[in-house]
Scaffold this motif. Structure first.
Motif, PDB file in Angstrom:
ATOM      1  N   CYS A  49       5.935 -13.926   8.326  1.00 25.23           N
ATOM      2  CA  CYS A  49       6.575 -12.656   8.687  1.00 25.23           C
ATOM      3  C   CYS A  49       6.329 -11.601   7.612  1.00 25.23           C
ATOM      4  O   CYS A  49       6.077 -10.425   7.918  1.00 25.23           O
ATOM      5  CB  CYS A  49       8.072 -12.854   8.903  1.00 25.23           C
ATOM      6  N   PHE A  50       6.418 -12.006   6.358  1.00 24.97           N
ATOM      7  CA  PHE A  50       6.159 -11.081   5.250  1.00 24.97           C
ATOM      8  C   PHE A  50       4.724 -10.566   5.299  1.00 24.97           C
ATOM      9  O   PHE A  50       4.477  -9.360   5.150  1.00 24.97           O
ATOM     10  CB  PHE A  50       6.423 -11.787   3.923  1.00 24.97           C
ATOM     11  N   ALA A  51       3.779 -11.462   5.534  1.00 21.15           N
ATOM     12  CA  ALA A  51       2.371 -11.058   5.627  1.00 21.15           C
ATOM     13  C   ALA A  51       2.142 -10.150   6.833  1.00 21.15           C
ATOM     14  O   ALA A  51       1.391  -9.171   6.751  1.00 21.15           O
ATOM     15  CB  ALA A  51       1.483 -12.299   5.719  1.00 21.15           C
ATOM     16  N   ASP A  52       2.770 -10.458   7.958  1.00 18.30           N
ATOM     17  CA  ASP A  52       2.620  -9.639   9.157  1.00 18.30           C
ATOM     18  C   ASP A  52       3.178  -8.242   8.945  1.00 18.30           C
ATOM     19  O   ASP A  52       2.589  -7.253   9.401  1.00 18.30           O
ATOM     20  CB  ASP A  52       3.338 -10.315  10.331  1.00 18.30           C
ATOM     21  N   LEU A  53       4.293  -8.146   8.269  1.00 20.28           N
ATOM     22  CA  LEU A  53       4.926  -6.854   8.024  1.00 20.28           C
ATOM     23  C   LEU A  53       4.009  -5.925   7.233  1.00 20.28           C
ATOM     24  O   LEU A  53       3.952  -4.720   7.497  1.00 20.28           O
ATOM     25  CB  LEU A  53       6.239  -7.072   7.258  1.00 20.28           C
ATOM     26  N   LEU A  54       3.261  -6.482   6.282  1.00 19.43           N
ATOM     27  CA  LEU A  54       2.405  -5.670   5.421  1.00 19.43           C
ATOM     28  C   LEU A  54       1.033  -5.385   6.028  1.00 19.43           C
ATOM     29  O   LEU A  54       0.387  -4.417   5.650  1.00 19.43           O
ATOM     30  CB  LEU A  54       2.237  -6.359   4.065  1.00 19.43           C
ATOM     31  N   THR A  55       0.578  -6.201   6.954  1.00 13.60           N
ATOM     32  CA  THR A  55      -0.790  -6.042   7.476  1.00 13.60           C
ATOM     33  C   THR A  55      -0.843  -5.627   8.942  1.00 13.60           C
ATOM     34  O   THR A  55      -1.935  -5.500   9.489  1.00 13.60           O
ATOM     35  CB  THR A  55      -1.567  -7.364   7.318  1.00 13.60           C
ATOM     36  N   PHE A  56       0.303  -5.399   9.569  1.00 17.37           N
ATOM     37  CA  PHE A  56       0.316  -5.112  11.005  1.00 17.37           C
ATOM     38  C   PHE A  56      -0.504  -3.871  11.377  1.00 17.37           C
ATOM     39  O   PHE A  56      -1.194  -3.875  12.415  1.00 17.37           O
ATOM     40  CB  PHE A  56       1.761  -4.955  11.497  1.00 17.37           C
ATOM     41  N   PRO A  57      -0.461  -2.762  10.609  1.00 15.66           N
ATOM     42  CA  PRO A  57      -1.293  -1.602  10.964  1.00 15.66           C
ATOM     43  C   PRO A  57      -2.783  -1.920  11.042  1.00 15.66           C
ATOM     44  O   PRO A  57      -3.506  -1.332  11.856  1.00 15.66           O
ATOM     45  CB  PRO A  57      -1.000  -0.601   9.838  1.00 15.66           C
ATOM     46  N   LEU A  58      -3.252  -2.844  10.219  1.00 15.49           N
ATOM     47  CA  LEU A  58      -4.663  -3.231  10.268  1.00 15.49           C
ATOM     48  C   LEU A  58      -4.997  -3.894  11.593  1.00 15.49           C
ATOM     49  O   LEU A  58      -6.081  -3.679  12.156  1.00 15.49           O
ATOM     50  CB  LEU A  58      -4.994  -4.172   9.106  1.00 15.49           C
ATOM     51  N   ASP A  59      -4.074  -4.702  12.104  1.00 14.57           N
ATOM     52  CA  ASP A  59      -4.297  -5.362  13.382  1.00 14.57           C
ATOM     53  C   ASP A  59      -4.302  -4.351  14.517  1.00 14.57           C
ATOM     54  O   ASP A  59      -5.104  -4.445  15.454  1.00 14.57           O
ATOM     55  CB  ASP A  59      -3.207  -6.410  13.614  1.00 14.57           C
ATOM     56  N   PHE A  71     -11.241  -8.270   9.255  1.00 12.85           N
ATOM     57  CA  PHE A  71     -11.338  -9.052   8.029  1.00 12.85           C
ATOM     58  C   PHE A  71     -10.270  -8.647   7.017  1.00 12.85           C
ATOM     59  O   PHE A  71      -9.637  -9.494   6.384  1.00 12.85           O
ATOM     60  CB  PHE A  71     -12.721  -8.904   7.400  1.00 12.85           C
ATOM     61  N   LEU A  72     -10.063  -7.327   6.881  1.00 11.23           N
ATOM     62  CA  LEU A  72      -9.024  -6.871   5.963  1.00 11.23           C
ATOM     63  C   LEU A  72      -7.660  -7.383   6.397  1.00 11.23           C
ATOM     64  O   LEU A  72      -6.830  -7.778   5.570  1.00 11.23           O
ATOM     65  CB  LEU A  72      -9.023  -5.344   5.887  1.00 11.23           C
ATOM     66  N   ARG A  73      -7.438  -7.387   7.699  1.00 11.03           N
ATOM     67  CA  ARG A  73      -6.165  -7.890   8.235  1.00 11.03           C
ATOM     68  C   ARG A  73      -6.016  -9.390   7.974  1.00 11.03           C
ATOM     69  O   ARG A  73      -5.024  -9.840   7.403  1.00 11.03           O
ATOM     70  CB  ARG A  73      -6.114  -7.584   9.728  1.00 11.03           C
ATOM     71  N   LEU A  74      -7.036 -10.178   8.367  1.00 14.28           N
ATOM     72  CA  LEU A  74      -6.935 -11.627   8.193  1.00 14.28           C
ATOM     73  C   LEU A  74      -6.970 -12.027   6.725  1.00 14.28           C
ATOM     74  O   LEU A  74      -6.243 -12.926   6.299  1.00 14.28           O
ATOM     75  CB  LEU A  74      -8.074 -12.318   8.949  1.00 14.28           C
ATOM     76  N   GLY A  75      -7.839 -11.341   5.951  1.00 13.08           N
ATOM     77  CA  GLY A  75      -7.920 -11.656   4.531  1.00 13.08           C
ATOM     78  C   GLY A  75      -6.619 -11.367   3.811  1.00 13.08           C
ATOM     79  O   GLY A  75      -6.091 -12.207   3.077  1.00 13.08           O
ATOM     80  N   ALA A  76      -6.092 -10.152   4.044  1.00 13.15           N
ATOM     81  CA  ALA A  76      -4.835  -9.778   3.400  1.00 13.15           C
ATOM     82  C   ALA A  76      -3.690 -10.636   3.910  1.00 13.15           C
ATOM     83  O   ALA A  76      -2.824 -11.065   3.132  1.00 13.15           O
ATOM     84  CB  ALA A  76      -4.550  -8.293   3.653  1.00 13.15           C
ATOM     85  N   TRP A  77      -3.683 -10.912   5.220  1.00 11.77           N
ATOM     86  CA  TRP A  77      -2.612 -11.738   5.802  1.00 11.77           C
ATOM     87  C   TRP A  77      -2.620 -13.135   5.206  1.00 11.77           C
ATOM     88  O   TRP A  77      -1.573 -13.665   4.830  1.00 11.77           O
ATOM     89  CB  TRP A  77      -2.797 -11.807   7.316  1.00 11.77           C
ATOM     90  N   ASN A  78      -3.805 -13.724   5.104  1.00 11.55           N
ATOM     91  CA  ASN A  78      -3.910 -15.079   4.551  1.00 11.55           C
ATOM     92  C   ASN A  78      -3.475 -15.125   3.091  1.00 11.55           C
ATOM     93  O   ASN A  78      -2.750 -16.036   2.677  1.00 11.55           O
ATOM     94  CB  ASN A  78      -5.350 -15.590   4.687  1.00 11.55           C
ATOM     95  N   VAL A  79      -3.922 -14.143   2.298  1.00 13.46           N
ATOM     96  CA  VAL A  79      -3.547 -14.120   0.888  1.00 13.46           C
ATOM     97  C   VAL A  79      -2.038 -14.001   0.733  1.00 13.46           C
ATOM     98  O   VAL A  79      -1.400 -14.770   0.002  1.00 13.46           O
ATOM     99  CB  VAL A  79      -4.260 -12.962   0.164  1.00 13.46           C
TER     100      VAL A  79
END
Length: 241
Positions: free
Chosen positions: A25-35, A209-217
């Motif tokens: 959820c924390f990762a989704d909150l920060l990367t959702f605009p990229l998706d 990639f930015l979304r998945l990369g940032a989300w995974n990290v």
């Protein structure tokens, strides 16, 4: 050393599931605009005659969305996304270790030959993260700490994007198309190749990639730290004073 150190007590299933859901959820909150930007770029070009707004690149897409639809538009659908992560990621990621141990012989010193068996309950990034982390630890390049988790998660995000991008683009086109445009996902795929060429499968690759990369990290680093923090709390509660 950065971050909490591994606990001597293995994390419980409850700790792993709770930590995984919270971290996702924390990762989704920060990367959702990229998706959101990725989806807009993927469906662009499907029907040029009917499309009034043209998006150019990741930043240009986000700026155009904010200008034409308002500042909240990059976060449209966030609540549903958080519900999905809390229910889906907590099981997919939280139960990964338990399933891996179940399918791995007790006498085996390495889980690598059995990784493919675990793919039934994991996405590409989970398996890749596990492989990269295992190899980094075996080679003694890193210890089990923040840098190891960061590199493993970043590599997992890249591999997952390369593998999943064609399927993701077809899925996005098919689900967002008006009724009757495509007969099936296969028809959607063939029509894309015929009209736009094979590069259409990688539309929106950079934001993806930015979304998945940032989300995974963010997710894996947070998850590893949450597991350790929750286990320290549990050990302190159970230890006699």
């Amino acid at each position: 050393m950065v971050g909490l150190q591994p606990s001597d007590v293995p994390p419980t299933t409850t700790v792993k599931c709770l930590g995984a859901g919270t971290a996702a959820c924390f990762a989704d909150l920060l990367t959702f605009p990229l998706d959101t930007a990725k989806v807009r770029l993927q469906i662009q070009g499907e029907n040029p005659a009917a499309q009034s707004v043209q998006y150019r690149g990741l930043l240009g897409t986000l700026v155009t969305m904010v200008r034409t639809e308002g500042p909240r538009s990059p976060y449209n659908g966030l609540v549903a996304g958080l519900h999905r992560q809390m229910s889906f990621a907590s099981i997919r990621i939280g139960l990964y270790d338990s399933v891996k141990q179940f399918y791995t012989p007790k006498e085996a010193e390495r889980t690598f030959p059995n990784i493919t068996r675990n793919a039934i309950v994991n996405c590409a990034e989970m398996v890749t993260y596990d492989i990269i982390k295992e190899k980094l630890l075996e080679s003694h390049l890193f210890t089990d700490n923040f840098p190891c988790h960061f590199v493993s998660a970043f590599g997992a995000g890249f591999c997952a994007t390369v593998v999943a991008s064609p399927v993701d683009v077809v899925k996005t086109r098919y689900m967002n198309a008006p009724p009757g445009r495509y007969h099936s996902p296969l028809h959607c795929m063939l029509k894309m190749v015929a009209q736009e060429g094979p590069t259409a499968f990688y539309k929106g690759f950079t934001p993806s990639f930015l979304r998945l990369g940032a989300w995974n990290v963010m997710m894996f680093v947070t998850y590893e730290q949450l597991k350790r923090a929750l286990m320290k709390v549990q050990v302190l509660r159970e230890s006699p004073f």
